[in-house]
Design a protein around this motif. Structure first.
Motif, PDB file in Angstrom:
ATOM      1  N   PRO A 161       0.831  -1.209   0.000  1.00  0.00           N
ATOM      2  CA  PRO A 161       0.000   0.000   0.000  1.00  0.00           C
ATOM      3  C   PRO A 161       0.863   1.255   0.000  1.00  0.00           C
ATOM      4  O   PRO A 161       1.352   1.697   1.039  1.00  0.00           O
ATOM      5  CB  PRO A 161      -0.813  -0.131   1.295  1.00  0.00           C
ATOM      6  N   LEU A 162       1.090   1.811  -1.181  1.00  0.00           N
ATOM      7  CA  LEU A 162       1.961   2.977  -1.332  1.00  0.00           C
ATOM      8  C   LEU A 162       1.185   4.154  -1.913  1.00  0.00           C
ATOM      9  O   LEU A 162       0.230   3.970  -2.676  1.00  0.00           O
ATOM     10  CB  LEU A 162       3.131   2.646  -2.266  1.00  0.00           C
ATOM     11  N   THR A 163       1.626   5.349  -1.585  1.00  0.00           N
ATOM     12  CA  THR A 163       1.059   6.549  -2.189  1.00  0.00           C
ATOM     13  C   THR A 163       1.627   6.702  -3.597  1.00  0.00           C
ATOM     14  O   THR A 163       2.645   6.087  -3.942  1.00  0.00           O
ATOM     15  CB  THR A 163       1.402   7.790  -1.360  1.00  0.00           C
ATOM     16  N   PRO A 164       1.015   7.524  -4.436  1.00  0.00           N
ATOM     17  CA  PRO A 164       1.584   7.755  -5.772  1.00  0.00           C
ATOM     18  C   PRO A 164       3.031   8.241  -5.718  1.00  0.00           C
ATOM     19  O   PRO A 164       3.860   7.830  -6.531  1.00  0.00           O
ATOM     20  CB  PRO A 164       0.646   8.807  -6.368  1.00  0.00           C
ATOM     21  N   ARG A 165       3.355   9.124  -4.779  1.00  0.00           N
ATOM     22  CA  ARG A 165       4.727   9.615  -4.664  1.00  0.00           C
ATOM     23  C   ARG A 165       5.672   8.470  -4.301  1.00  0.00           C
ATOM     24  O   ARG A 165       6.776   8.355  -4.861  1.00  0.00           O
ATOM     25  CB  ARG A 165       4.819  10.716  -3.608  1.00  0.00           C
ATOM     26  N   GLN A 166       5.252   7.623  -3.368  1.00  0.00           N
ATOM     27  CA  GLN A 166       6.087   6.491  -2.959  1.00  0.00           C
ATOM     28  C   GLN A 166       6.288   5.519  -4.116  1.00  0.00           C
ATOM     29  O   GLN A 166       7.376   4.964  -4.283  1.00  0.00           O
ATOM     30  CB  GLN A 166       5.469   5.799  -1.759  1.00  0.00           C
ATOM     31  N   ARG A 167       5.265   5.317  -4.938  1.00  0.00           N
ATOM     32  CA  ARG A 167       5.404   4.437  -6.102  1.00  0.00           C
ATOM     33  C   ARG A 167       6.404   5.025  -7.097  1.00  0.00           C
ATOM     34  O   ARG A 167       7.203   4.301  -7.696  1.00  0.00           O
ATOM     35  CB  ARG A 167       4.044   4.213  -6.771  1.00  0.00           C
ATOM     36  N   PRO A 176      10.584   3.160  -1.440  1.00  0.00           N
ATOM     37  CA  PRO A 176       9.545   4.193  -1.316  1.00  0.00           C
ATOM     38  C   PRO A 176       9.836   5.292  -0.302  1.00  0.00           C
ATOM     39  O   PRO A 176       9.299   6.394  -0.404  1.00  0.00           O
ATOM     40  CB  PRO A 176       8.310   3.392  -0.885  1.00  0.00           C
ATOM     41  N   TYR A 177      10.704   4.999   0.683  1.00  0.00           N
ATOM     42  CA  TYR A 177      10.851   5.918   1.815  1.00  0.00           C
ATOM     43  C   TYR A 177      12.169   6.683   1.710  1.00  0.00           C
ATOM     44  O   TYR A 177      13.100   6.489   2.494  1.00  0.00           O
ATOM     45  CB  TYR A 177      10.749   5.141   3.129  1.00  0.00           C
ATOM     46  N   GLU A 181       9.963  11.376   2.179  1.00  0.00           N
ATOM     47  CA  GLU A 181       9.335  10.232   2.845  1.00  0.00           C
ATOM     48  C   GLU A 181      10.287   9.556   3.834  1.00  0.00           C
ATOM     49  O   GLU A 181       9.884   8.644   4.557  1.00  0.00           O
ATOM     50  CB  GLU A 181       8.879   9.198   1.804  1.00  0.00           C
TER      51      GLU A 181
END
Length: 246
Positions: A161-167, A176-177, A181
């Motif tokens: 479960p990632l946000t668009p930015r993390q993807r 992702p981080y 992030e």
């Protein structure tokens, strides 16, 4: 440090992963306490006897299996394989050139709960921002040395479960981080469902480190995972200069 730790191991291969981590100075109480907590010293290879806080019923070693494999550290650049033609020595040289431009600083640290984990975090926003900046600069500088992700690696990272930015960060940087992030942490436990155990671990660490002072960020360390699933070892420490040249 032994020769085995300071020179590339004969078992290293294209599958070996490297990471740029923060590791407290070897002579500091932060290094000794963290290695003891996790039961091993990733620099010397020594196996250590973890403390057993009175308020913890289970052996501490059974509550920190994954952190022990990775070794005592705070991630700056997540583990990666080297790109074709890039040698460990080239990674070391690039890290040394980058580190020569960095200044030493200190960050107040304390154990806190991080979701279902217990980890050492920066105790104030200024320290958190300084470490976030350090990590982002390191990733931008060393990113070109990373091997491209395989389709399987990319799919595994994106199956969360990632946000668009993390993807976007996963696709570009493999993790992702990063950047905004990024949240600096030095993990003290596995993922634990039991909130009272997490609280007890947090309090036990903070009690033993009450007089430790701030985390001294005097440099970084290159860790290596020789084979997939093997314990990470501290291969090289890279110090920041005592005084940055103008």
């Amino acid at each position: 440090m032994s020769d085995a730790m300071t020179t590339p191991h004969e078992a290293w291969s294209a599958a070996t992963r490297f990471a740029l981590y923060y590791a407290p100075p070897r002579a500091s109480v932060w290094w000794r306490a963290g290695c003891a907590w996790l039961g091993r010293d990733p620099e010397s290879g020594a196996t250590l006897a973890p403390p057993q806080p009175a308020e913890i019923e289970k052996p501490l070693a059974s509550l920190a299996v994954a952190p022990a494999r990775y070794g005592w550290h705070g991630t700056l650049v997540p583990p990666f394989r080297l790109a074709d033609g890039v040698t460990p020595q080239a990674l070391l040289a690039a890290t040394q050139a980058w580190a020569a431009r960095r200044a030493r600083f200190e960050v107040p640290g304390e154990a806190a709960t991080l979701g279902r984990f217990v980890a050492v975090r920066a105790a104030d926003e200024a320290g958190a921002q300084a470490l976030q900046s350090l990590a982002g600069d390191a990733l931008r500088t060393l990113g070109s040395l990373r091997a491209a992700q395989t389709p399987a690696e990319l799919a595994k990272r994106l199956d969360a479960p990632l946000t668009p930015r993390q993807r976007d960060y996963v696709e570009t940087w493999g993790y992702p981080y990063v950047f905004d992030e990024f949240r600096f942490h030095m993990t003290l436990s596995d993922s634990l469902d039991d909130a009272p155990t997490r609280a007890a671990l947090m309090h036990a660490w903070n009690a033993q480190m009450r007089d430790a002072g701030a985390l001294p960020v005097d440099g970084v360390a290159i860790y290596a995972e020789p084979q997939p699933g093997a314990p990470f070892v501290l291969w090289q420490r890279v110090d920041f200069p005592a005084q940055v040249q103008p």
